[in-house]
Write a protein that holds these residues in place. Structure first.
Motif, PDB file in Angstrom:
ATOM      1  N   UNK A 144       0.608  -1.252   0.100  1.00 18.07           N
ATOM      2  CA  UNK A 144      -0.180   0.473  -0.323  1.00 18.07           C
ATOM      3  C   UNK A 144       0.881   1.320   0.015  1.00 18.07           C
ATOM      4  N   UNK A 145       0.334   2.377  -0.442  1.00 19.65           N
ATOM      5  CA  UNK A 145       1.078   3.597  -0.835  1.00 19.65           C
ATOM      6  C   UNK A 145       0.393   4.282  -0.134  1.00 19.65           C
ATOM      7  N   UNK A 146       0.218   5.614   1.038  1.00 19.39           N
ATOM      8  CA  UNK A 146       0.236   6.682   1.187  1.00 19.39           C
ATOM      9  C   UNK A 146      -0.198   7.051   0.594  1.00 19.39           C
ATOM     10  N   UNK A 147      -1.522   8.179   0.021  1.00 27.38           N
ATOM     11  CA  UNK A 147      -2.060   8.962  -0.508  1.00 27.38           C
ATOM     12  C   UNK A 147      -2.209  10.315  -0.692  1.00 27.38           C
ATOM     13  N   UNK A 148      -3.387  10.476   0.529  1.00 31.11           N
ATOM     14  CA  UNK A 148      -3.368  11.956   1.622  1.00 31.11           C
ATOM     15  C   UNK A 148      -4.237  11.217   3.094  1.00 31.11           C
ATOM     16  N   UNK A 149      -4.495  12.696   3.585  1.00 33.67           N
ATOM     17  CA  UNK A 149      -5.198  12.168   5.059  1.00 33.67           C
ATOM     18  C   UNK A 149      -5.388  13.855   5.414  1.00 33.67           C
ATOM     19  N   UNK A 150      -6.939  12.812   6.452  1.00 34.91           N
ATOM     20  CA  UNK A 150      -7.284  14.429   7.083  1.00 34.91           C
ATOM     21  C   UNK A 150      -7.409  14.381   8.176  1.00 34.91           C
ATOM     22  N   UNK A 151      -6.630  15.268   8.625  1.00 33.02           N
ATOM     23  CA  UNK A 151      -6.749  15.540  10.064  1.00 33.02           C
ATOM     24  C   UNK A 151      -8.122  16.106  11.071  1.00 33.02           C
ATOM     25  N   UNK A 152      -7.327  17.914  10.322  1.00 34.35           N
ATOM     26  CA  UNK A 152      -8.656  19.048  10.873  1.00 34.35           C
ATOM     27  C   UNK A 152      -7.782  20.174   9.970  1.00 34.35           C
ATOM     28  N   UNK A 153      -8.882  20.606   9.821  1.00 27.90           N
ATOM     29  CA  UNK A 153      -9.126  22.223   9.171  1.00 27.90           C
ATOM     30  C   UNK A 153      -9.694  22.265   7.491  1.00 27.90           C
ATOM     31  N   UNK A 154      -9.014  22.570   6.677  1.00 27.27           N
ATOM     32  CA  UNK A 154      -9.740  22.348   4.989  1.00 27.27           C
ATOM     33  C   UNK A 154     -10.430  20.866   4.908  1.00 27.27           C
ATOM     34  N   UNK A 155     -11.222  21.746   4.663  1.00 27.00           N
ATOM     35  CA  UNK A 155     -12.142  20.114   4.950  1.00 27.00           C
ATOM     36  C   UNK A 155     -11.797  19.345   2.860  1.00 27.00           C
ATOM     37  N   UNK A 156     -11.568  20.484   2.043  1.00 25.69           N
ATOM     38  CA  UNK A 156     -10.670  19.843   0.479  1.00 25.69           C
ATOM     39  C   UNK A 156      -8.911  19.206   0.719  1.00 25.69           C
ATOM     40  N   UNK A 157      -9.052  18.357   1.100  1.00 21.44           N
ATOM     41  CA  UNK A 157      -7.889  17.679   0.762  1.00 21.44           C
ATOM     42  C   UNK A 157      -6.972  17.439   0.122  1.00 21.44           C
ATOM     43  N   UNK A 158      -5.590  18.048  -0.558  1.00 24.80           N
ATOM     44  CA  UNK A 158      -4.851  17.107  -1.705  1.00 24.80           C
ATOM     45  C   UNK A 158      -4.355  16.530  -1.318  1.00 24.80           C
ATOM     46  N   UNK A 159      -3.697  15.459  -2.244  1.00 20.65           N
ATOM     47  CA  UNK A 159      -2.530  14.250  -2.094  1.00 20.65           C
ATOM     48  C   UNK A 159      -2.069  13.797  -3.565  1.00 20.65           C
ATOM     49  N   UNK A 160      -1.544  12.544  -3.243  1.00 23.41           N
ATOM     50  CA  UNK A 160      -0.658  12.335  -4.703  1.00 23.41           C
ATOM     51  C   UNK A 160      -0.977  12.557  -5.947  1.00 23.41           C
ATOM     52  N   UNK A 161      -0.383  12.018  -6.870  1.00 28.57           N
ATOM     53  CA  UNK A 161      -1.144  11.794  -7.972  1.00 28.57           C
ATOM     54  C   UNK A 161      -1.781  12.805  -7.848  1.00 28.57           C
ATOM     55  N   UNK A 162      -2.136  13.353  -8.275  1.00 31.27           N
ATOM     56  CA  UNK A 162      -3.403  14.814  -8.890  1.00 31.27           C
ATOM     57  C   UNK A 162      -5.255  14.023  -7.622  1.00 31.27           C
ATOM     58  N   UNK A 163      -4.545  13.154  -6.577  1.00 35.10           N
ATOM     59  CA  UNK A 163      -6.312  12.996  -6.447  1.00 35.10           C
ATOM     60  C   UNK A 163      -6.416  14.213  -5.138  1.00 35.10           C
ATOM     61  N   UNK A 164      -7.475  13.743  -4.372  1.00 41.50           N
ATOM     62  CA  UNK A 164      -8.195  15.293  -3.688  1.00 41.50           C
ATOM     63  C   UNK A 164      -9.035  14.031  -2.754  1.00 41.50           C
ATOM     64  N   UNK A 165      -9.458  14.422  -1.480  1.00 38.95           N
ATOM     65  CA  UNK A 165     -10.528  13.656  -1.140  1.00 38.95           C
ATOM     66  C   UNK A 165     -11.259  14.908  -0.181  1.00 38.95           C
ATOM     67  N   UNK A 166     -12.916  14.746  -0.394  1.00 36.38           N
ATOM     68  CA  UNK A 166     -13.823  15.800   0.542  1.00 36.38           C
ATOM     69  C   UNK A 166     -14.105  15.338   1.697  1.00 36.38           C
ATOM     70  N   UNK A 167     -13.866  15.693   2.911  1.00 37.07           N
ATOM     71  CA  UNK A 167     -14.221  15.574   4.062  1.00 37.07           C
ATOM     72  C   UNK A 167     -15.987  16.182   3.846  1.00 37.07           C
TER      73      UNK A 167
END
Lengths: 111, 113
Positions: A44-67
Motif C-alpha cells: 500500500x502507498x499513502x495518498x492523503x490524510x485528513x486531520x483537521x482544517x480545510x475539508x478538501x485535502x490534496x494528495x499524491x498523483x493528483x488525487x484529492x478527498x473531500x471531508x
C-alpha cells in the motif's frame, strides 16, 4: 468502535472522466481519515490524510478527498482519470487498533 | 524516503512447517505492524509493536506470533503453518502512534500447501 465503509467493490470509469471512490466513516470525536492505494503486486502507498482544517485535502498523483461531516463521508476524487490510476483503494481510520481499513474498492480506468 | 523491506515476495511452504516472515525498516520508526490481506476482507491487523520487545495483539493473532528484538526489525512467525494461512502478508511502520501515516513493504505472498 471506529470504522469505515467502502460501499462499492468495483468502480469503472473511462479515461479522462472524473472519478470518485466512496468512503463513509463512523467515529466518535474528530476523525483522522486516510486513503491508501495498492497497485498490482505492490504494498500500500499513502495518498492523503485528513486531520483537521480545510475539508478538501490534496494528495499524491493528483488525487484529492473531500471531508463531509454532515454526511460522514470522505470520498476520494480526481478530475481526470488515467489508465495508470487502475488499482485497489483503501480508506482507513484509527480505531481500537492502530488503523482500521475498509475492504477496498477496485478502480478500473478504461482507455 | 521511508523504506520497508520484506524478506520474500513469494513463499511456498507445507502444512505444519514453521514460517518466518521478516520485515525491516530504515527510518528509525517506533511502530511496526503486520497485516494479512485477503480478497473481500481488506487488511486485517495481526500484531503490532510500539517499541522494542513489545507486542500487542491485533484483530486476528491466532496462529501467529511476533518478535521484535531490534527497533528496525519485526518478524512474524507461523508456528505451524496451515492452508488457511495462505495469504498476502504486509508489514508497515510509522513514526508516531495511531494518527500517523503508515509506510508499507511490498508484501509477501505466502502459499501453504
Amino acid at each position: 468502535a471506529q470504522s469505515v465503509a467502502q460501499p462499492e467493490d468495483q468502480v469503472n470509469v473511462a479515461e479522462g472522466n472524473p472519478l470518485t471512490v466512496k468512503c463513509t466513516y463512523s467515529v466518535s470525536g474528530n476523525p483522522y481519515l486516510f486513503w491508501y492505494v495498492q497497485y498490482p503486486n505492490r504494498g500500500l502507498q499513502f495518498l492523503l490524510k485528513y486531520i483537521t482544517g480545510d475539508n478538501l485535502v490534496k494528495g499524491s498523483y493528483g488525487f484529492e478527498a473531500e471531508f463531509n461531516k454532515s454526511q460522514t463521508s470522505f470520498h476520494l476524487k480526481k478530475p481526470s482519470a488515467l489508465v495508470s490510476d487502475s488499482a485497489l483503494y483503501f480508506c482507513a481510520v484509527p480505531g481500537n487498533t492502530p488503523l482500521v481499513f475498509g475492504k477496498g474498492t477496485r478502480l478500473s480506468v478504461i482507455a | 524516503d521511508v523504506k520497508v523491506t520484506q524478506s520474500s515476495r513469494y513463499l511456498v511452504k507445507r502444512t505444519g512447517e514453521k514460517v518466518f516472515l521478516e520485515c525491516v525498516q530504515d527510518m528509525d520508526h517506533e511502530n511496526m505492524f503486520w497485516y494479512r490481506q485477503d480478497p473481500g476482507l481488506g487488511l486485517r491487523l495481526i500484531y503490532f509493536s510500539y517499541d522494542v520487545k513489545m507486542k500487542e495483539k491485533g484483530d486476528i493473532p491466532e496462529g501467529y506470533s511476533v518478535s521484535r528484538e531490534k527497533k528496525e526489525r519485526f518478524s512474524l512467525i507461523l508456528e505451524s503453518a496451515s492452508t488457511n494461512q495462505t495469504s498476502m502478508y504486509l508489514c508497515a511502520s510509522s513514526l508516531q502512534r495511531d494518527t500517523d501515516t503508515q509506510y508499507f513493504g511490498p508484501g509477501t505472498r505466502l502459499t501453504v500447501l
